[in-house]
Design an enzyme around this catalytic site. Structure first.
Site, PDB file in Angstrom:
ATOM      1  N   ASP A 375       0.714  -1.172  -0.284  1.00 11.64           N
ATOM      2  CA  ASP A 375       0.117  -0.039  -0.121  1.00 11.64           C
ATOM      3  C   ASP A 375       0.840   1.238   0.048  1.00 11.64           C
ATOM      4  OD1 ASP A 375      -2.843   2.069   0.172  1.00 11.64           O
ATOM      5  OD2 ASP A 375      -1.778   1.983   2.695  1.00 11.64           O
ATOM      6  N   GLU A 411       1.124  -0.355  -5.366  1.00 11.57           N
ATOM      7  CA  GLU A 411       0.971   0.700  -5.056  1.00 11.57           C
ATOM      8  C   GLU A 411       1.740   1.730  -5.606  1.00 11.57           C
ATOM      9  OE1 GLU A 411      -3.345   2.824  -3.922  1.00 11.57           O
ATOM     10  OE2 GLU A 411      -2.106   2.407  -1.978  1.00 11.57           O
TER      11      GLU A 411
END
Length: 725
Positions: A375, A411
């Protein structure tokens, strides 16, 4: 040698005095736990069959105490000073202690926020290396290191004991009978990623036992495995399952952190997804997935912690060594907030980097997971000069022998300066391609001038990823993901409807590139419903037909809706969960068909990029773009905003060795305009074109094409396969 002997003697005498002190006035059962010096490695609480070694890091602490609790976790029964310090690692060994023991720490040091220090001995701390966490955080002013309400804010000091409100760390025995468990090791070319949520997937799924719904054991139950195998899923990507806490502001509203991007324990499975039996439930889940041929990838949040900014709670890292664990602003009182969550982990510190690497290895070696989705990954690769694709974290990760064979997914952005890094990650990273998402949404919504962009996405976004030996599978092709509209809502709403989140509809993306096809929300209008169904099929078909790695959001395959909420992070209820009550069986069958089509045709899942170059095997180009009349598009055509019917002939890449070349040939047409007649490419002798997919007629089987042209319906995708007559 003499110096070592003297120090050892001194250590033994000190520990004897500590034992004597502890044994005075405490329950008899603790007298059977004599202390020893222990060792600085490994960090955390490690059971060796005879006792438990405790080791923690703090560079700036003055003293650290281990707190042992009764079996129910309510009463502190002993406070043991860690008198041994090797470098910045403090340690002690407690003989006779067994798995299940509950513990925490109190750390003494300067409370000087202006200098970056926030030690507060009154606050019970979770072990940063805790393998299991018991209980949940009870929000109270006592968990704050400062006096709440004071005009001096975080510069004040709070002396209340927080133990009553803080979860307990637990000693575990991680051994597990894995039997003949074997990682599927699915190649990137064969991968279909399916993002799902432990509770959201199972809370309403028929056939899942009520006792295991919302838990790891329910997620790996037969109904779930059967469904995933039917869809052709090779890899499940689990939304955060590392221990997290509910944000204070959500608790005040009666909501919960449903998604889990608020981590506090990087080694511990989230307690709400387990019973009280232990971490074997997570291990059992992984073993069951593997037995079904499915990989397990974890969505991990190493960019920040649940402790928030300077006004947040003192739960673990802040209390152990705030200056070492967090990136601080120049004045050291305030936190760098490149995450948008209040704090940012200081990944350029060697012990923080070690924490992350130890955590990753633990999940692979002990829990047998198959990869990680990072993330806000750009933060992890930030050095003092900014993002560095050859920085410490990426170098450490790529050289690690344990992590060298697992899937690594980025990401590729954060909220800091220079945070958008799509395409800049090194091999073997795969990256979430938001350009793919946005281009597809706009194209099928009917926006003009996007045909050239669509062409780039179909061939794996080579302009972003074709460098440094990277594979065509580097691009993760998605049209929906957990944050944003789900597929059903993407074609049913023009604007977000997030009132249930309690933020006056200010949260969530405003730019969704969605289209309600004539009515906002659910409707009984047959024409609108048919248009929505067709657009969903077009979007899904494009994902499965593109070079790269296809990605599917849980519930999209059955038409799940979240009622227009594009940010269900706090909706631990029917709005956030997958609704299995009335699944769209026709859409599910169509997704199954797409999955089979991709498996049956190697040209759809190549690891090498296509560049319209002649192949060594037959001299034909591996890629040939075509206008509806069969000619190659000119530069003027590519710039024509009204060109809506894009066709392409696809073969094995020209870079593919002859021994791996395939005879597979497909002709694809993506028509976002009116009905059109397309000229089919010339065929070798003895072959014909077979229509194997038509999104406008999803129930029809393959059809042989007689003639040199074919009609492609308005707003549809067609796939023609070259087939021996």
């Amino acid at each position: 040698m003499g110096y070592i002997w003297i120090n050892l003697c001194q250590t033994v005498r000190v520990l004897d005095r500590v034992n004597a002190t502890l044994n005075h006035g405490i329950p008899t059962r603790l007298r059977d736990h004599p202390l020893a010096a222990g060792r600085p490695f490994p960090l955390g609480a490690t059971f060796d069959g005879q006792g438990v070694n405790f080791a923690v890091f703090s560079e700036h602490a003055d003293a650290i105490n281990l707190c042992l609790f009764t079996d129910d976790g309510r009463k502190e029964r002993a406070r043991i000073p860690l008198l041994e310090r090797d470098g910045d690692v403090w340690h002690v060994y407690v003989t006779g202690l067994t798995p299940g023991a509950k513990y925490g720490y109190r750390v003494q040091g300067p409370y000087a926020p202006e200098d970056g220090h926030r030690f507060n001995y009154n606050k019970l701390l979770l072990d940063p290396y805790a393998k299991r966490i018991s209980g949940k955080l009870r929000w109270s002013d006592a968990v704050m290191g400062y006096r709440v309400g004071s005009t001096k804010g975080d510069l004040t000091f709070d002396n209340r004991d927080s133990a009553f409100a803080v979860p307990r760390s637990m000693v575990v025995d991680p051994s597990f009978n894995w039997g003949d468990d074997k990682a599927p090791c699915t190649s990137p070319s064969d991968t279909l990623i399916y993002e799902t949520h432990v509770k959201g997937m199972t809370a309403r799924m028929p056939g899942v036992s009520p006792m295991t719904r919302g838990r790891f054991l329910g997620l790996s139950s037969e109904p779930v495995l059967e469904h995933l195998n039917k869809v052709g899923v090779t890899t499940v990507q689990l939304m955060p399952v590392q221990a997290f806490v509910d944000d204070h502001f959500l608790s005040q509203k009666g909501l919960r952190n449903y998604w889990g991007y608020n981590t506090i324990g990087f080694f511990a499975p989230e307690p709400r997804y387990m019973t009280d039996q232990g971490i074997w439930e997570f291990q059992t889940m992984v073993r069951r997935f593997h037995s079904a041929g499915i990989e397990v990838v974890l969505d991990v949040v190493y960019n920040h912690t649940a402790e928030g900014n300077e006004m947040g709670p003192t739960l673990s890292f802040r209390g152990f060594d705030n200056l070492s664990y967090y990136r601080l602003a120049a004045d050291k009182r305030f936190y760098v907030n490149d995450t948008g969550t209040g704090n940012t982990l200081r990944t350029d510190h060697p012990m923080v980097l070690r924490l992350i690497m130890d955590s990753l290895r633990y999940w692979v070696e002990v829990m047998h997971v198959d990869g990680f989705r990072f993330d806000l990954a750009t933060i992890l690769a930030r050095e003092k000069s900014g993002f560095d694709r050859q920085g410490g974290f990426l170098d450490a990760l790529r050289q690690d022998p344990v992590l060298g064979n697992v899937k690594l997914i980025a990401e590729p952005w954060d909220l800091g300066p220079g945070g958008y890094q799509l395409g800049n990650w090194p091999h073997p990273f795969m990256e979430f391609n938001d350009k793919y998402r946005d281009n597809l949404r706009k194209y099928w919504r009917g926006d003009r001038g996007l045909t050239a962009d669509l062409a780039k996405r179909i061939v794996g976004s080579a302009e972003q990823f074709d460098h440094s030996g990277r594979a065509a599978t580097s691009s993760i092709n998605f049209v929906t993901v957990h944050d944003g509209f789900v597929l059903e809502d993407l074609v049913s709403y023009n604007v977000k409807h997030n009132a249930a989140n309690g933020e006056e509809n200010r949260d969530g993306k405003d730019d969704n590139y969605s289209d309600n096809t004539g009515h906002e929300g659910p409707t009984d209008d047959a024409a609108i419903r048919a248009a929505r169904a067709l657009r969903k099929r077009n979007l899904l078909a494009t994902v499965f037909l593109s070079q790269g790695t296809p990605f599917l959001l849980s519930g999209d395959e059955i038409g799940n809706s979240q009622w227009g909420n594009n940010n269900t992070y706090a909706q631990d209820n029917d709005q956030g969960w997958v609704n299995w009550h009335k699944p769209d069986q026709k859409l599910l069958a169509f997704v199954e068909r797409l999955s089979r089509l991709r498996r049956d045709h190697p040209v759809l899942r190549q690891s090498r990029f296509l560049h319209s170059r002649a192949r060594r095997t037959d001299g034909k180009p591996d890629l040939f773009w075509r206008m509806p009349d069969g000619r190659a598009p000119t530069a003027t055509d590519w710039q024509n905003p009204d060109w809506r019917a894009l066709s392409v002939e696809v073969r094995t890449s020209s870079d593919t060795p002859a021994y791996a070349a395939s005879t597979d040939v497909l002709f694809l047409t993506f028509n976002a305009g009116d009905e059109v007649t397309v000229v089919l490419p010339d065929l070798p002798a003895g072959c014909l074109w077979k229509l194997v997919l038509d999104t406008a007629a999803p129930d029809e089987g393959p059809q042989c094409i007689n003639g040199a042209t074919a009609r492609v319906a308005a707003q549809s995708v067609c796939v023609f396969a070259q087939t021996p007559a």
